[in-house]
Design an enzyme around this catalytic site. Structure first.
Site, short mmCIF file in Angstrom:
data_model
loop_
_atom_site.label_atom_id
_atom_site.label_comp_id
_atom_site.label_asym_id
_atom_site.label_seq_id
_atom_site.Cartn_x
_atom_site.Cartn_y
_atom_site.Cartn_z
CD GLN A 1 27.70 -14.83 -5.90
OE1 GLN A 1 28.14 -15.02 -5.17
NE2 GLN A 1 27.01 -15.28 -6.09
CG HIS A 2 26.98 -9.74 -5.32
ND1 HIS A 2 26.25 -10.06 -6.45
CD2 HIS A 2 27.11 -9.71 -4.46
CE1 HIS A 2 25.62 -11.27 -5.52
NE2 HIS A 2 26.26 -11.05 -4.44
CG ASP B 1 33.68 -15.51 -3.95
OD1 ASP B 1 32.63 -15.37 -4.25
OD2 ASP B 1 33.58 -14.68 -3.46
#
Length: 498
Positions: free
Chosen positions: A80-81, A243
């Protein structure tokens, strides 16, 4: 047949799933290279992700022993991110800055202030910006690399980027979009006004991907990619997700009452909710799930990354390290570690460094230090679990995933620290499995079928009874005191009181 892909921090994993017979036919992985800097920089070249995907895909297919043209859909899970900013030709303008990058802490603090502090963030986004989120990475690129920033034509997350490479489509779904910092997690829409605060020169209607539902396809695989992979050109690529969202699907955590804990590079604790959840602690993220609903989550940055550092310090292989952990008593004879080698996110300490406390000439042994770093990583997850409040308080079982979950001694420590039964799914690569399950769900929708996500999870998510671990009441009592020691150290060293 369905393919599940998990593009994580350390590697890309691929699984081949036979839905009809409810089994995994083959799996494989390839590592990634991480670029680190002393200022908290942690970046990767997105092309490394694609190279890893191609290698793992070919090996997983070979291990499965099936024809590639039997594949019907692919699902992508991604860390992520991460900021993947592309130019007009679809090329990255800068290496992808990752979730664990803390170089942007100053920019994050400034953004939180400009949005009206924690209350303003909650009002606009349903969560409070954290240094790991995408928003501060974009602000950092604008401030430090203006030439690259000016070339931005689109902004994607890591899993969105892999979807783009496979389909040519630039889309996003609510689960992964939740961690950008410019997405309203309650209405499931981009907050264009917040994006304008972060990147005023960019048109959000142009640079942000089109939002789709979790059961919708990102698109069909391109002709060129189908030829390269040996696939039929009608193969669907599902929406995919972060994820953690895919890990929730891969552990069957798609309804209230379940808790998943991941012992990966980072650590995550999450529980499904049918409604948005606003915590009184800013570090709990009210993320959307990639299965409808929400997935309130707490993420710690130092789990197997911390244990690996100590293991490598002593030159120990995994089995030897586990043996050392087992040889030491609960509490490591008074040693407390605050394992913030990469800063920390829960609690919010992006500039923190690791501390080894309570060392004496009597307890400074390899065994105690190995045990202390495993315990400390687990204490961080207990702290995160407590922040989830009612969603996790009455959990009777923890579903444990990630690399650390393969260790029987670590599973026992988790059970003893949390005071609750833990068990692992048969398929430890829960994010890759979740991506494959979502791909099957998407394929069913596209074909007009009525098969539910829950029914697919029931067929493919099974628990490994050999990993079922009960807490030892006496050791749990010991850990109550050891955990209080950890919290006292956290307060004295970093002022964390809640």
């Amino acid at each position: 047949m369905y393919i599940g892909v998990d593009c994580g921090t350390q590697s890309t994993k691929v699984v081949v799933v036979d839905l009809d017979n409810a089994r995994i036919l083959g799996e494989a992985s390839r590592p990634h290279q991480l670029v680190e800097g002393g200022n908290g920089r942690r970046e990767q070249d997105p092309e490394d992700w694609m190279d890893a995907f191609f290698g793992a895909f070919a090996e997983a297919l070979a291990n499965a022993g099936i024809e590639s043209r039997t594949i019907r859909a692919i699902g992508i899970s991604g860390q992520q991110h991460g900021l993947v900013a592309l130019d007009a030709d679809g090329k990255p303008v800068h290496p992808a800055k990752l979730w664990c990058d803390t170089e942007t802490a100053v920019e994050n603090a400034a953004l939180v202030d400009r949005l009206g502090g924690e209350a303003g963030c909650l009002d606009k986004l349903g969560l409070v910006l954290q240094t790991g989120y995408t928003a501060s990475k974009l602000a950092w690129l604008r401030a430090t690399h203006p030439e690259a920033y000016r070339r931005i034509d689109s902004i994607l997350l890591p899993h969105d980027y892999l979807n783009f490479r496979l389909t040519g489509e630039k889309v996003a779904e609510a689960g992964d979009a939740s961690g950008t910092g410019y997405f309203d997690t309650r209405t499931r829409q981009w907050r264009q006004d917040v994006f304008a605060t972060i990147a005023p020169e960019l048109d959000p209607g142009k640079v942000l991907p089109r939002l789709i539902e979790s059961h919708e396809p990102a698109g069909k695989i391109t002709s060129a990619m189908a030829q390269q992979l040996g696939l039929s050109e009608d193969v669907l690529v599902s929406s995919g997700g972060g994820d953690n969202m895919m890990g929730a699907i891969g552990t069957g955590n798609i309804q209230p009452g379940l808790v998943t804990v991941s012992l990966g590079t980072s650590g995550t604790v999450y529980a499904f909710s049918s409604e948005p959840v606003l915590s009184d602690n800013a570090t709990v993220a009210n993320f959307c799930a990639s299965s409808d609903g929400w997935l309130p989550l707490a993420c710690t940055m130092n789990v197997t990354s911390a244990t690996t550092l100590v293991r490598n310090l002593f030159g120990l292989e995994l089995d030897a390290f586990s043996g050392k952990v087992a040889d030491a008593p609960a509490g490591a004879e008074g040693i407390t570690i605050l394992p913030f080698f990469n800063g920390e996110r829960v609690p919010n300490l992006p500039h923190a460094t690791a501390s080894f406390l309570g060392l004496t000439s009597l307890n400074a042994t390899q065994a105690n230090l190995c045990r202390a770093v495993v315990e400390s990583a687990t204490f961080g997850l207990r702290y995160g679990l407590e922040l989830l409040g009612d969603l996790a308080r009455d959990a009777s079982q923890i579903r444990l995933i990630g690399g650390g979950a393969r260790s029987p001694v670590w599973r026992q420590i988790v059970a003893d620290v949390l005071g609750v039964e833990v068990i692992c799914p048969h398929i430890n690569e829960a994010a890759a499995l979740g991506a494959a399950i979502q791909a099957a769900w998407c394929d069913e929708h596209a074909r007009g079928g009525r098969t539910t996500l829950a029914s697919i999870c029931e067929r493919l998510v099974s628990l490994d009874q050999d990993t079922r671990t009960q807490p030892d009441p006496e050791i749990h009592d010991t850990y109550q005191e050891v955990y209080r020691r950890y919290r006292t150290a956290l307060e004295k060293r970093h002022g964390v009181t809640h």
